[in-house]
Design an enzyme around this catalytic site. Structure first.
Site, mmCIF file in Angstrom:
data_model
loop_
_atom_site.group_PDB
_atom_site.id
_atom_site.type_symbol
_atom_site.label_atom_id
_atom_site.label_comp_id
_atom_site.label_asym_id
_atom_site.label_seq_id
_atom_site.Cartn_x
_atom_site.Cartn_y
_atom_site.Cartn_z
ATOM 1 N N ASN A 142 7.023 63.803 -29.220
ATOM 2 C CA ASN A 142 6.618 62.752 -30.160
ATOM 3 C C ASN A 142 6.532 63.338 -31.558
ATOM 4 O OD1 ASN A 142 3.731 63.581 -30.759
ATOM 5 N ND2 ASN A 142 3.684 63.468 -28.518
ATOM 6 N N ASP A 197 1.885 61.219 -22.411
ATOM 7 C CA ASP A 197 1.191 60.599 -21.280
ATOM 8 C C ASP A 197 1.909 60.898 -19.965
ATOM 9 O OD1 ASP A 197 -0.950 59.406 -22.655
ATOM 10 O OD2 ASP A 197 0.396 57.860 -23.438
ATOM 11 N N LYS A 216 21.030 72.573 -17.068
ATOM 12 C CA LYS A 216 21.263 71.468 -18.000
ATOM 13 C C LYS A 216 21.928 70.295 -17.266
ATOM 14 C CE LYS A 216 23.489 70.297 -22.278
ATOM 15 N NZ LYS A 216 24.842 70.357 -22.763
ATOM 16 N N ILE A 226 -6.584 65.400 -20.573
ATOM 17 C CA ILE A 226 -7.403 66.585 -20.897
ATOM 18 C C ILE A 226 -8.741 66.152 -21.491
ATOM 19 C CG2 ILE A 226 -7.436 68.772 -22.163
ATOM 20 C CD1 ILE A 226 -4.299 68.497 -22.261
ATOM 21 N N LYS A 258 -13.062 57.401 -21.849
ATOM 22 C CA LYS A 258 -12.812 58.833 -21.688
ATOM 23 C C LYS A 258 -14.102 59.625 -21.490
ATOM 24 C CE LYS A 258 -8.333 58.748 -23.384
ATOM 25 N NZ LYS A 258 -7.154 59.578 -23.228
HETATM 26 N N1 CTP Z 1 -5.468 63.087 -24.630
HETATM 27 C C1 CTP Z 1 -5.572 64.179 -23.809
HETATM 28 N N2 CTP Z 1 -4.760 64.302 -22.729
HETATM 29 C C2 CTP Z 1 -3.860 63.363 -22.434
HETATM 30 C C3 CTP Z 1 -3.737 62.246 -23.264
HETATM 31 C C4 CTP Z 1 -4.556 62.146 -24.358
HETATM 32 O O1 CTP Z 1 -6.411 65.035 -24.072
HETATM 33 N N3 CTP Z 1 -3.084 63.495 -21.380
HETATM 34 C C5 CTP Z 1 -6.373 62.947 -25.767
HETATM 35 C C6 CTP Z 1 -5.723 63.058 -27.111
HETATM 36 O O2 CTP Z 1 -5.727 64.387 -27.582
HETATM 37 C C7 CTP Z 1 -6.610 62.151 -27.939
HETATM 38 C C8 CTP Z 1 -6.951 61.053 -26.984
HETATM 39 O O3 CTP Z 1 -6.902 61.646 -25.707
HETATM 40 O O4 CTP Z 1 -7.810 62.792 -28.299
HETATM 41 C C9 CTP Z 1 -5.970 59.931 -27.091
HETATM 42 O O5 CTP Z 1 -6.053 59.165 -25.959
HETATM 43 P P1 CTP Z 1 -4.797 58.382 -25.366
HETATM 44 O O6 CTP Z 1 -5.306 57.560 -24.248
HETATM 45 O O7 CTP Z 1 -3.646 59.265 -25.156
HETATM 46 O O8 CTP Z 1 -4.456 57.555 -26.575
HETATM 47 P P2 CTP Z 1 -3.200 56.798 -26.839
HETATM 48 O O9 CTP Z 1 -2.019 57.383 -26.151
HETATM 49 O O10 CTP Z 1 -3.186 56.638 -28.301
HETATM 50 O O11 CTP Z 1 -3.646 55.452 -26.142
HETATM 51 P P3 CTP Z 1 -2.991 54.460 -25.122
HETATM 52 O O12 CTP Z 1 -2.470 55.304 -23.991
HETATM 53 O O13 CTP Z 1 -4.183 53.636 -24.781
HETATM 54 O O14 CTP Z 1 -1.967 53.802 -25.920
#
Ligand code: CTP
Length: 401
Positions: free
Chosen positions: A209, A277, A287, A306, A342
């Site tokens: 990203n 995610d 590859k 996390i 969270k």
């Molecule tokens: N985070 C994390 N580990 C993950 C995903 C996110 O620690 N696997 C943390 C990010 O560092 C941030 C927060 O969680 O502090 C963001 O949450 P997240 O649910 O990922 O937010 P978005 O992706 O923005 O939300 P959504 O999935 O609801 O769109």
């Protein structure tokens, strides 16, 4: 105490200018990085060469030097310091500072700086006790300029009285004291995650990203600046390493999670990374080739959260866990919901819609969501968001040690 602290040492012309060499030497010995500006009068007492040799840096002297300005403009010189020290602060430079004169590089820099300034006055006793100097010192004190000395004793002019430059040890103690007072998080450990994660499809491709790591890196720097022992766990970014921070570089969410676990225990965790995610369940070991059978099918599995994991009650839970919520709509409501979902303590929520320029940009407009309410911060530089967040963290710990 002074490791990586950036000191801008301004050396005006006074008999005691030679002591600035010893001051610079000891500052460097204590781990500080010293840049020096030597005024024209200062250069009558010490040479640019000796200052350069002791600081290990180029010595700046001339406001109108094209080479100097192109290498390091006076504005940068003024801002890229944690503390500006004027030693020996002569009656002349103190008067110019009080008046706001900008007649050479030293005074221009002093007028342009937004950094804290410490002066170590040194002059003849009559000059020190003159009403003009007294008025100047009052003006400067009113502006928050810090003063060390002058001491009493034999003066270079043969008279006896107040006006001697403070001992080098006392100037050093004043400098250390300044940094100690600004290090309310000393003795605490902090973990910061920053940047994106890259999830491999095969050895050359990944899902990633656009996170630049600017905000996370600035937060790590700001926490370290306040004295926290900070571990920054960063995905692949182009940002330079912040000073005074231990860095662990990772690529995937699983690596980030393992690095966070290894960095525990810590009192503070700020998870600013844009963690992917999902990851590809079984990345190809070779590859993936176009083999004429159409596009490959990618099976994705969810990455561990996390932030949610570290927020779970338990012995290893940091006392203060802060997450980020980047959204393109309903920023506040989503942030409040995310804090609960969270289990973290605070959420920094921001709008990352394409029009805002937050991703990759230097500005950020955030809301700090805490259990007792939300603060809407005005748009500001990411470094300012970081400094304000670090300050809020320090206040949190000083209110509830
Ligand atoms: N985070 C994390 N580990 C993950 C995903 C996110 O620690 N696997 C943390 C990010 O560092 C941030 C927060 O969680 O502090 C963001 O949450 P997240 O649910 O990922 O937010 P978005 O992706 O923005 O939300 P959504 O999935 O609801 O769109």
């Amino acid at each position: 105490m002074l490791t990586n602290k950036r000191i801008l040492l301004i050396v005006p012309g006074g008999i005691a200018a030679y002591k600035s060499l010893e001051l610079a030497r000891q500052l460097r010995g204590a781990g500080a990085r010293v840049r020096a500006i030597l005024t024209a009068a200062g250069a009558k007492f010490v040479t640019p060469l000796s200052l350069a040799a002791i600081t290990g840096e180029k010595v700046y002297a001339d406001l109108f030097s094209l080479t100097d300005e192109s290498e390091m403009g006076h504005i940068r010189l003024a801002r890229e310091a944690d503390l500006v020290v004027v030693s020996p602060a002569t009656a002349d430079i103190l008067a110019k500072m009080a008046q706001g004169l900008a007649s050479d590089l030293a005074t221009t820099t002093l007028l342009a700086t937004d950094r804290p300034v410490l002066v170590a006055p040194a002059m003849n006793v009559q000059m020190w006790e003159h009403a003009a100097t007294k008025a100047n010192m009052e003006t400067l004190a009113g502006r928050g300029i810090m003063v060390v000395g002058p001491g009493e004793g034999d003066l270079a002019c043969g008279e006896v009285g107040v006006g001697r430059l403070a001992e080098v040890d006392d100037i050093l103690a004043a400098i250390s004291g300044f940094f100690a007072a600004r290090a309310p998080l000393r003795g605490r450990r902090a973990i910061v995650t920053s940047g994106p994660t890259f999830e491999p499809l095969d050895p050359v491709r990944f899902i990633g990203n656009r996170s630049s790591g600017k905000q996370g890196h600035a937060i790590a720097a700001a926490l370290a600046e306040l004295g926290a022992r900070t571990t920054l766990i960063s995905g692949p970014v182009a940002e330079p390493d912040p000073a005074g921070v231990e860095i662990t570089r990772i690529e995937t969410a699983l690596e980030m999670r393992a690095a966070v676990k290894r960095a525990l225990p810590a009192e503070i965790a700020v998870l600013a990374a844009a963690v992917a995610d999902w990851r590809v369940q079984a990345p190809a070991t070779e590859k993936i080739k176009k083999d004429g059978r159409g596009a490959p099918r990618l099976d994705l599995v969810e990455n561990p959260d996390i932030l949610a994991e570290i927020s779970r009650p338990g012995d290893a839970r940091p006392a203060l866990v802060i997450g980020f919520a980047a959204d393109t709509e309903d920023v506040l409501a989503n942030g409040v919901a995310k804090r609960k979902a969270k289990g973290c303590d605070w959420i920094v929520a921001n709008d990352v819609s394409p029009g805002t320029g937050v991703f990759g940009g230097d500005q950020n407009t955030v809301h700090l969501i805490r259990p007792d309410g939300t603060e809407d911060w005005p748009p500001m530089a990411k470094s300012a968001v970081a400094a304000r967040l670090a300050e809020a963290i320090a206040n949190h710990f000083s209110a509830a040690p």
